[in-house]
Design an enzyme around this catalytic site. Structure first.
Site, mmCIF file in Angstrom:
data_model
loop_
_atom_site.group_PDB
_atom_site.id
_atom_site.type_symbol
_atom_site.label_atom_id
_atom_site.label_comp_id
_atom_site.label_asym_id
_atom_site.label_seq_id
_atom_site.Cartn_x
_atom_site.Cartn_y
_atom_site.Cartn_z
ATOM 1 N N ARG A 1 15.198 -134.545 10.023
ATOM 2 C CA ARG A 1 14.284 -135.240 10.937
ATOM 3 C C ARG A 1 15.015 -136.217 11.864
ATOM 4 N NH1 ARG A 1 9.058 -134.787 9.199
ATOM 5 N NH2 ARG A 1 8.474 -136.579 10.441
ATOM 6 N N TRP B 1 16.162 -140.880 14.096
ATOM 7 C CA TRP B 1 16.407 -140.179 15.357
ATOM 8 C C TRP B 1 16.079 -141.203 16.436
ATOM 9 C CZ3 TRP B 1 13.592 -138.526 19.733
ATOM 10 C CH2 TRP B 1 14.252 -137.590 20.521
ATOM 11 N N ASN C 1 8.494 -144.487 11.079
ATOM 12 C CA ASN C 1 8.655 -143.251 11.841
ATOM 13 C C ASN C 1 7.549 -143.218 12.881
ATOM 14 O OD1 ASN C 1 8.918 -140.598 12.768
ATOM 15 N ND2 ASN C 1 7.688 -139.777 11.102
ATOM 16 N N GLY C 2 7.932 -143.155 14.164
ATOM 17 C CA GLY C 2 6.936 -143.128 15.239
ATOM 18 C C GLY C 2 7.403 -144.006 16.379
ATOM 19 N N GLU D 1 13.944 -117.272 24.079
ATOM 20 C CA GLU D 1 14.210 -117.805 22.744
ATOM 21 C C GLU D 1 15.704 -117.701 22.399
ATOM 22 O OE1 GLU D 1 12.904 -119.681 20.801
ATOM 23 O OE2 GLU D 1 13.730 -119.308 18.828
ATOM 24 N N LYS E 1 18.140 -120.853 21.456
ATOM 25 C CA LYS E 1 18.916 -120.919 20.204
ATOM 26 C C LYS E 1 20.378 -121.222 20.514
ATOM 27 C CE LYS E 1 16.490 -121.279 17.995
ATOM 28 N NZ LYS E 1 15.084 -121.296 17.804
ATOM 29 N N GLU F 1 20.932 -124.895 21.826
ATOM 30 C CA GLU F 1 20.725 -126.026 20.922
ATOM 31 C C GLU F 1 21.774 -126.119 19.822
ATOM 32 O OE1 GLU F 1 17.020 -126.114 18.694
ATOM 33 O OE2 GLU F 1 16.930 -123.945 18.695
ATOM 34 N N HIS G 1 16.592 -112.921 43.100
ATOM 35 C CA HIS G 1 15.937 -113.885 43.984
ATOM 36 C C HIS G 1 16.651 -115.235 43.961
ATOM 37 C CE1 HIS G 1 12.741 -111.076 44.825
ATOM 38 N NE2 HIS G 1 12.710 -110.811 43.531
#
Ligand code: F6R
Length: 608
Positions: free
Chosen positions: A27, A74, A100-101, A481, A485, A488, A504
């Site tokens: 987290r 984080w 947390n928040g 996707e 992947k 990140e 284009h």
């Protein structure tokens, strides 16, 4: 987005808090810290960086005590540093808080507290909380926390301890997850279940604005008006092993390999050949389905990419217009939704702040909401009208893999359920799709069996700085996707484009040696895709194609080919995403990156 833990019991709190934090590091991992009450004094140990730094510090200076709180961060407000690490204390050191928040009105509160003589040492929004609790503290911690919380705007899960009430832990949540673990004379709080699974499987799932008061004699739940709340105990059915690496070097690789099982589990008892699609958990009636004239799918990141597949599939099978949107965009425009709109909200964690806000916005506008989520009891699951759980099991690696494929399965199930109820395709067609769906676990195993080919390709390209992913139709959805992947976990810049769109503009970036990964699984589009591949090879690109067995003509145009087992076009994303997950994984390993905990990221994004 930060993980918090807390413990009240008879054993030393420190190792229990550290073990809990190790399960929550996904987290956030910018800093970690613990605060433990020793007699009438709170000792805090915290430091920048991974949990192992804190463990090292603690091994030199162990903290004693049986009541404590812990945090893994984080960073949002204030850079990662020792000072900004949690727990944060009131200036006199009697109150300690993990959070947390985000506290949205922290600057006003901070100024007000400064005017009352409080001094701040960190740059965080959180530090206002212990100071506020301290301001209201008059011998009763619960009352002080309630008063302090009534002044906060934003999201929070809090663990609070006070040296003047050394046997007590008070916790509360609003818009950030929090559970309470019930052991034998020992009690826990945590942001997520894995943190406490080695100690207990009996938990309380807290609702917004519920408070918990823990002492050695037990747990009391209170609502914000102080009245007692009675709640059923939730028994966690999976065990601690499900959240361990199980012999794999990384959670991501383990989770990639769990995909065949996760696909199967998500279909179990919902897709059966001799029965219509059964969705016990979705209560929407035939009449309500008839009333729906538009579907919205809203999600973030990987879940949004699953939503893009959902648009193609639902429009094809149900013949209804589907819009897909990124939750953070959806919530700040004026989406045209009403009581005839069906909202499909996709979220692995069920706690993503923007997705949750989109859910609330659509409910406020009268839409019916179906949630696809992996976490039982998550906010999204509790606030949606109906829930379709993905049975992927805990996903620990920050990069989502098994959650994505099970989200796809959930989408196929919803599309078939609607098609069956609206008679938009024949029973024979539904049966054919069901048959093919039931074969997917074996097909996914086959792809995994070919992982060495991907490994070898990764070894050739891991030094690249830019990559392109191309595809048409559903291959474009998967390209998005695959590109996410790679970015990140390997920090390589990449772009995903629809095959026909490249000319284009972006084709200007293709030069000698540019690496392009091209998906070509869609039967009707293979020829068109080959033309698009030729457009880049002519300009010097090196191309790896992913195509279905039998499409051998592609070999003449590209440098390498990975063949995928043949599946029905609409189901192809389930198998074609796996090589892209593996590619990102192997490149990340070759580059020496931290696969499971990539820089700057966190698993559960509970802030806007
Ligand atoms: C990428 C990834 C993220 C999540 C996104 C939404 O690998 O995991 O992009 O998909 O943050 O998270 P959930 O699904 O929990 O709402």
């Amino acid at each position: 987005m930060c993980g918090i833990v807390g413990f009240v019991g008879k054993k030393d709190a420190s190792p229990i808090l550290i073990e809990g934090l190790s399960k929550l590091e996904y987290r956030g991992y910018d800093s970690a810290g613990v605060a433990i009450i020793d007699n009438d004094h709170i000792n805090v140990m915290k430091c920048k960086g991974r949990l192992k730094n804190l463990q090292k510090k603690l091994s030199g200076h162990p903290l004693k005590g049986i009541v404590g709180i812990g945090h893994t961060r984080w960073a949002t407000h204030g850079k990662p540093s020792d000072l900004n690490a949690h727990p944060h204390n009131s200036q006199d050191g009697i109150i300690s808080v993990v959070h947390n928040g985000i506290i949205e009105n922290y600057s006003q509160l901070r100024e007000w507290l400064i005017s009352k003589g409080y001094k701040f040492v960190s740059e965080t929004d959180t530090e206002v909380i212990p100071q506020l609790v301290n301001y209201f503290y008059n011998g009763d911690l619960v009352e002080a926390v309630m008063k302090a919380v009534s002044k906060l705007r934003g999201s929070y899960a809090l663990g609070v301890i006070c040296s003047k009430e050394p046997g007590k832990l008070v916790a509360v949540r609003k818009d950030s997850p929090l559970i309470v673990g019930l052991g034998e004379g020992e009690y826990y709080i945590a942001s997520d279940i894995p943190a406490i699974l080695n100690h207990t499987r009996e938990i309380y799932l807290l609702n917004n604005n519920e408070f918990v008061v823990i002492t050695e004699s037990g747990v009391k739940l209170l609502s914000d008006d102080g009245s007692e709340v009675k709640k059923d105990i939730y028994h966690v059915t999976w065990n601690a092993n499900a959240a361990e690496k199980g012999g794999f070097e990384h959670f991501m690789m383990k989770e990639i390999h769990e995909q065949p099982k996760a696909i199967k589990d998500t279909m179990t008892s919902r897709i059966m050949m001799d029965k219509p699609i059964t969705l016990d958990d979705i209560k929407i009636t035939k009449d309500e389905i008839k009333n729906i004239d538009k579907i919205y799918i809203v999600a973030c990141g990987t879940a949004y990419h699953a939503g893009i597949v959902g648009k193609y599939v639902i429009e094809k099978l149900v013949g209804m217009p589907v819009e897909v949107d990124i939750a953070s965009e959806f919530r700040y425009r004026e989406p045209i939704i009403n009581e005839r709109t069906l909202m499909i909200i996709i979220s692995q964690s069920g706690e993503t702040a923007d997705t949750l806000a989109a859910l609330r916005e659509s409910k406020a506008r009268g839409a019916r909401v179906i949630a696809i989520t992996n976490v039982v009891g998550s906010s999204v699951s509790r606030e949606a009208d109906d829930v379709l759980y993905t049975w992927a099991g805990p996903e620990i690696a920050v990069a989502s893999t098994k959650a994505y494929v099970t989200q796809l399965i959930a989408i196929y199930i919803i599309a078939l359920f609607f098609a069956q109820n609206k008679n938009t395709i024949s029973k024979e067609e539904i049966d054919e799709i069901k048959r093919e769906l039931l074969r997917l676990p074996i097909k996914a195993e086959e792809v995994l069996g070919n992982k060495e080919a991907i490994h070898e390709f990764a070894a050739k390209i891991f030094k690249e700085e830019d990559l392109f992913f191309l595809g048409r139709g559903l291959d474009y959805a998967v390209a998005l996707e695959g590109s996410l992947k790679l970015k990140e976990i390997s920090y390589i810049h990449s772009e995903a484009y629809a095959g026909g769109e490249l000319k284009h503009g972006p084709i200007a970036l293709i030069e000698d040696g540019t690496v392009v990964i091209a998906g070509a699984t869609q039967e009707k589009l293979v020829e068109k895709m080959i033309s698009n591949i030729k457009e880049v090879t002519t300009r010097g690109a090196k191309v790896l194609a992913l195509t279905s067995e039998g499409n051998n003509e592609i070999e003449e145009t590209v440098d390498s080919v990975i063949y995928l087992p043949k599946v029905m076009d609409i189901l192809a994303p389930v198998v074609s995403v796996i090589p892209l997950q593996l590619l990102a994984y192997y490149i990340s390993i070759q580059k020496g990156c931290d696969v499971d905990k990539p820089r700057n990221l966190a698993k559960s994004v509970t802030v806007e």
